[in-house]
Design a protein around this motif. Structure first.
Motif, PDB file in Angstrom:
ATOM      1  N   LEU A 229     -15.708 -29.589  -4.364  1.00 24.36           N
ATOM      2  CA  LEU A 229     -14.908 -30.446  -5.412  1.00 24.36           C
ATOM      3  C   LEU A 229     -14.964 -30.218  -6.665  1.00 24.36           C
ATOM      4  CD1 LEU A 229     -18.194 -32.858  -3.488  1.00 24.36           C
ATOM      5  CD2 LEU A 229     -15.579 -33.241  -3.323  1.00 24.36           C
ATOM      6  N   LEU A 230     -15.375 -29.457  -7.664  1.00 25.66           N
ATOM      7  CA  LEU A 230     -14.951 -29.058  -9.124  1.00 25.66           C
ATOM      8  C   LEU A 230     -14.166 -28.369  -9.124  1.00 25.66           C
ATOM      9  CD1 LEU A 230     -19.213 -27.875  -9.709  1.00 25.66           C
ATOM     10  CD2 LEU A 230     -17.746 -30.431 -10.576  1.00 25.66           C
ATOM     11  N   ARG A 231     -13.729 -27.936  -7.905  1.00 28.87           N
ATOM     12  CA  ARG A 231     -11.974 -26.847  -7.673  1.00 28.87           C
ATOM     13  C   ARG A 231     -10.684 -27.871  -7.960  1.00 28.87           C
ATOM     14  NH1 ARG A 231     -14.575 -23.051  -4.207  1.00 28.87           N
ATOM     15  NH2 ARG A 231     -13.191 -24.709  -3.118  1.00 28.87           N
ATOM     16  N   VAL A 232     -10.683 -28.387  -9.506  1.00 25.64           N
ATOM     17  CA  VAL A 232      -9.403 -29.078  -9.874  1.00 25.64           C
ATOM     18  C   VAL A 232      -8.916 -28.593  -9.843  1.00 25.64           C
ATOM     19  CG1 VAL A 232      -9.239 -31.372 -10.716  1.00 25.64           C
ATOM     20  CG2 VAL A 232     -10.859 -31.035 -10.445  1.00 25.64           C
ATOM     21  N   PRO A 233      -7.261 -28.257  -9.802  1.00 28.62           N
ATOM     22  CA  PRO A 233      -6.279 -27.429 -10.092  1.00 28.62           C
ATOM     23  C   PRO A 233      -5.571 -28.042 -11.324  1.00 28.62           C
ATOM     24  CG  PRO A 233      -5.332 -28.540  -7.881  1.00 28.62           C
ATOM     25  CD  PRO A 233      -6.871 -28.866  -8.348  1.00 28.62           C
ATOM     26  N   SER A 234      -5.458 -27.239 -12.822  1.00 26.38           N
ATOM     27  CA  SER A 234      -5.217 -27.279 -14.084  1.00 26.38           C
ATOM     28  C   SER A 234      -5.080 -28.379 -14.616  1.00 26.38           C
ATOM     29  CB  SER A 234      -5.408 -26.126 -14.604  1.00 26.38           C
ATOM     30  OG  SER A 234      -4.401 -25.321 -14.150  1.00 26.38           O
ATOM     31  N   GLU A 235      -3.665 -28.163 -13.384  1.00 30.47           N
ATOM     32  CA  GLU A 235      -2.578 -29.998 -13.788  1.00 30.47           C
ATOM     33  C   GLU A 235      -3.130 -30.274 -12.964  1.00 30.47           C
ATOM     34  OE1 GLU A 235      -1.126 -27.781  -9.777  1.00 30.47           O
ATOM     35  OE2 GLU A 235      -2.199 -26.501 -11.504  1.00 30.47           O
ATOM     36  N   ALA A 236      -3.878 -30.847 -12.693  1.00 29.31           N
ATOM     37  CA  ALA A 236      -4.173 -32.254 -12.086  1.00 29.31           C
ATOM     38  C   ALA A 236      -5.444 -32.591 -12.889  1.00 29.31           C
ATOM     39  CB  ALA A 236      -4.298 -32.122 -10.561  1.00 29.31           C
ATOM     40  N   ARG A 237      -5.638 -34.125 -13.639  1.00 31.40           N
ATOM     41  CA  ARG A 237      -6.438 -34.496 -14.146  1.00 31.40           C
ATOM     42  C   ARG A 237      -7.765 -35.160 -12.983  1.00 31.40           C
ATOM     43  NH1 ARG A 237      -6.885 -39.996 -13.793  1.00 31.40           N
ATOM     44  NH2 ARG A 237      -5.411 -40.909 -12.133  1.00 31.40           N
ATOM     45  N   PRO A 238      -8.965 -34.394 -13.382  1.00 33.56           N
ATOM     46  CA  PRO A 238     -10.134 -35.590 -12.266  1.00 33.56           C
ATOM     47  C   PRO A 238     -10.178 -36.577 -12.846  1.00 33.56           C
ATOM     48  CG  PRO A 238     -10.599 -34.547 -14.869  1.00 33.56           C
ATOM     49  CD  PRO A 238      -9.492 -34.644 -14.874  1.00 33.56           C
ATOM     50  N   PRO A 239     -10.947 -36.993 -11.196  1.00 33.56           N
ATOM     51  CA  PRO A 239     -10.880 -37.750 -10.656  1.00 33.56           C
ATOM     52  C   PRO A 239     -11.937 -39.123 -11.934  1.00 33.56           C
ATOM     53  CG  PRO A 239     -12.643 -36.645  -9.386  1.00 33.56           C
ATOM     54  CD  PRO A 239     -11.670 -35.509 -10.231  1.00 33.56           C
TER      55      PRO A 239
ATOM     56  N   MET B   8     -18.337 -38.045  -5.361  1.00 29.84           N
ATOM     57  CA  MET B   8     -17.669 -38.562  -4.504  1.00 29.84           C
ATOM     58  C   MET B   8     -17.600 -39.994  -5.063  1.00 29.84           C
ATOM     59  SD  MET B   8     -16.652 -36.885  -1.693  1.00 29.84           S
ATOM     60  CE  MET B   8     -16.123 -38.146  -1.326  1.00 29.84           C
ATOM     61  N   MET B   9     -17.762 -40.761  -6.152  1.00 35.47           N
ATOM     62  CA  MET B   9     -17.270 -41.783  -6.156  1.00 35.47           C
ATOM     63  C   MET B   9     -15.768 -42.198  -7.549  1.00 35.47           C
ATOM     64  SD  MET B   9     -21.530 -42.745  -8.730  1.00 35.47           S
ATOM     65  CE  MET B   9     -20.559 -43.769  -9.062  1.00 35.47           C
ATOM     66  N   GLY B  10     -15.390 -40.761  -7.977  1.00 37.16           N
ATOM     67  CA  GLY B  10     -14.317 -40.539  -8.715  1.00 37.16           C
ATOM     68  C   GLY B  10     -13.482 -40.198  -8.068  1.00 37.16           C
ATOM     69  N   PHE B  11     -13.797 -39.721  -6.222  1.00 40.66           N
ATOM     70  CA  PHE B  11     -12.875 -39.381  -5.562  1.00 40.66           C
ATOM     71  C   PHE B  11     -12.507 -40.576  -4.708  1.00 40.66           C
ATOM     72  CE2 PHE B  11     -14.081 -35.082  -5.586  1.00 40.66           C
ATOM     73  CZ  PHE B  11     -12.550 -34.957  -5.738  1.00 40.66           C
ATOM     74  N   ARG B  12     -13.863 -41.611  -4.403  1.00 39.48           N
ATOM     75  CA  ARG B  12     -13.777 -43.000  -3.902  1.00 39.48           C
ATOM     76  C   ARG B  12     -12.123 -43.986  -4.850  1.00 39.48           C
ATOM     77  NH1 ARG B  12     -16.404 -43.126   0.418  1.00 39.48           N
ATOM     78  NH2 ARG B  12     -18.742 -41.947   0.145  1.00 39.48           N
ATOM     79  N   ARG B  13     -12.333 -43.726  -5.613  1.00 37.22           N
ATOM     80  CA  ARG B  13     -11.907 -44.471  -6.980  1.00 37.22           C
ATOM     81  C   ARG B  13     -10.203 -43.545  -6.483  1.00 37.22           C
ATOM     82  NH1 ARG B  13     -14.234 -47.796  -9.754  1.00 37.22           N
ATOM     83  NH2 ARG B  13     -16.482 -47.937 -10.349  1.00 37.22           N
ATOM     84  N   GLU B  14     -10.496 -43.142  -7.073  1.00 38.72           N
ATOM     85  CA  GLU B  14      -8.475 -42.078  -6.400  1.00 38.72           C
ATOM     86  C   GLU B  14      -8.084 -42.731  -4.813  1.00 38.72           C
ATOM     87  OE1 GLU B  14      -6.838 -40.379  -8.611  1.00 38.72           O
ATOM     88  OE2 GLU B  14      -7.984 -40.714  -9.854  1.00 38.72           O
ATOM     89  N   TRP B  15      -9.330 -42.606  -4.282  1.00 44.55           N
ATOM     90  CA  TRP B  15      -8.284 -42.672  -2.841  1.00 44.55           C
ATOM     91  C   TRP B  15      -8.116 -44.302  -3.062  1.00 44.55           C
ATOM     92  CZ3 TRP B  15     -13.148 -44.195   1.651  1.00 44.55           C
ATOM     93  CH2 TRP B  15     -12.421 -45.245   2.376  1.00 44.55           C
ATOM     94  N   MET B  16      -8.699 -44.970  -3.511  1.00 38.84           N
ATOM     95  CA  MET B  16      -8.197 -47.012  -3.980  1.00 38.84           C
ATOM     96  C   MET B  16      -7.093 -47.104  -4.640  1.00 38.84           C
ATOM     97  SD  MET B  16     -10.279 -48.593  -1.625  1.00 38.84           S
ATOM     98  CE  MET B  16     -10.461 -47.341  -0.912  1.00 38.84           C
ATOM     99  N   ARG B  17      -6.500 -46.200  -5.475  1.00 39.66           N
ATOM    100  CA  ARG B  17      -5.285 -46.462  -6.343  1.00 39.66           C
ATOM    101  C   ARG B  17      -4.184 -45.746  -5.472  1.00 39.66           C
ATOM    102  NH1 ARG B  17      -9.440 -43.840 -10.545  1.00 39.66           N
ATOM    103  NH2 ARG B  17      -9.407 -45.327 -12.194  1.00 39.66           N
ATOM    104  N   ASN B  18      -4.729 -44.241  -4.721  1.00 43.53           N
ATOM    105  CA  ASN B  18      -3.755 -43.722  -3.829  1.00 43.53           C
ATOM    106  C   ASN B  18      -3.817 -44.836  -2.577  1.00 43.53           C
ATOM    107  OD1 ASN B  18      -4.049 -41.565  -6.073  1.00 43.53           O
ATOM    108  ND2 ASN B  18      -5.470 -40.700  -4.143  1.00 43.53           N
ATOM    109  N   MET B  19      -4.078 -45.545  -2.654  1.00 50.42           N
ATOM    110  CA  MET B  19      -3.941 -46.527  -1.285  1.00 50.42           C
ATOM    111  C   MET B  19      -3.022 -47.206  -1.396  1.00 50.42           C
ATOM    112  SD  MET B  19      -6.316 -49.311   0.530  1.00 50.42           S
ATOM    113  CE  MET B  19      -5.687 -49.922  -1.649  1.00 50.42           C
ATOM    114  N   ILE B  20      -2.536 -47.763  -2.817  1.00 50.30           N
ATOM    115  CA  ILE B  20      -1.678 -49.450  -3.515  1.00 50.30           C
ATOM    116  C   ILE B  20       0.247 -48.419  -3.214  1.00 50.30           C
ATOM    117  CG2 ILE B  20      -0.429 -49.954  -5.425  1.00 50.30           C
ATOM    118  CD1 ILE B  20      -3.548 -49.967  -6.820  1.00 50.30           C
ATOM    119  N   SER B  21       0.233 -46.957  -3.269  1.00 47.32           N
ATOM    120  CA  SER B  21       1.538 -46.810  -3.240  1.00 47.32           C
ATOM    121  C   SER B  21       1.668 -45.517  -1.655  1.00 47.32           C
ATOM    122  CB  SER B  21       2.173 -45.978  -4.087  1.00 47.32           C
ATOM    123  OG  SER B  21       1.031 -44.585  -4.125  1.00 47.32           O
TER     124      SER B  21
END
Length: 239
Positions: free
Chosen positions: A227-237, A46-59
């Motif tokens: 949480l571990l199921r990440v699409p192959s074309e997406a990079r992990p958080p 969830m730490m990784g997803f929290r960082r992704e949340w803050m990055r996605n918030m920018i746009s």
């Protein structure tokens, strides 16, 4: 009654059970927050997803969703802080009426002990609940700091302050979540420590069960698999 006399009222098995409780609290906390690299816990993921949340918030424009989400997190911490306070008050009231408690436990265990023994056992529950309350309050405050940092993030991705501010907001968000998780673990072990009223063996069993539940939720739950199921074309958080 002196501290030494009170200490002598507890058997070696009681002291071993208390040591077992402290060891379990420290071990499961370390295992969750510092897992092996190839076996991250839900909290670390969830730490990784929290960082992704803050990055996605920018746009994201407008940022109403982000404001609502951080508000919900603060409401959750406020609720559990209030619940911890109520539980502390109820437990302290129980300490003032240990005679009825001693009578009930004596009927269940067919044992007998001075009132000071029951007061010490109840005090352990109070200590764990107080620890949880303080961590919930700090988590609530940190989520408030995070909200301010989120508001300070510029809407322009090209602004040199944008990504550093978003990273700061993510760091505070992660710290708040860590405090919240530690508070929840303290509540779990407070419930487990109630079993000490039935004896040291009951406390040991309750500690083992509580630790196993926490371990399963962090390392062997369906939510972790999701949480571990990440699409192959997406990079992990990023963590």
């Amino acid at each position: 009654m002196t501290a030494i006399q009170t200490f002598n009222l507890f058997s070696p098995l009681d002291l071993a059970a208390l040591f077992w409780l402290v060891l379990a609290i420290l071990w499961i906390g370390w295992r969750i927050e510092s897992p092996p690299r190839g076996q991250p816990s839900v909290s670390i993921l969830m730490m990784g997803f929290r960082r992704e949340w803050m990055r996605n918030m920018i746009s994201r424009e407008p940022r109403v969703f982000d404001a609502q989400l951080i508000g919900n997190l603060r409401q959750g911490t406020a609720f559990f802080a209030s619940a911890s306070m109520i539980a502390i008050g109820g437990t302290l009231a129980l300490m003032g009426n240990t005679e009825q408690l001693a009578g009930l436990v004596t009927d269940l265990t067919h044992g007998n002990a001075p009132a000071i023994v029951w007061e010490v056992k109840v005090l352990l529950v109070v200590a764990l609940l107080a620890n949880a309350f303080l961590k919930f309050v700090w988590s609530h405050r940190l989520f408030g700091y995070c909200a301010v940092l989120m508001a300070s993030v510029p809407n322009d991705p090209d602004d040199p302050c944008t990504y550093p501010r978003a990273e700061q907001a993510a760091d505070v968000n992660i710290t708040a979540a860590r405090s919240y998780n530690r508070a929840m673990r303290s509540v779990y072990f407070a419930l487990a420590s109630v079993a000490w009223l039935l004896g040291p063996v009951a406390l040991m069993v309750a500690v083992v069960v509580t630790t196993a539940v926490l371990y399963r939720r962090e390392f062997a739950s369906e939510s972790r698999a999701s949480l571990l199921r990440v699409p192959s074309e997406a990079r992990p958080p990023a963590t």
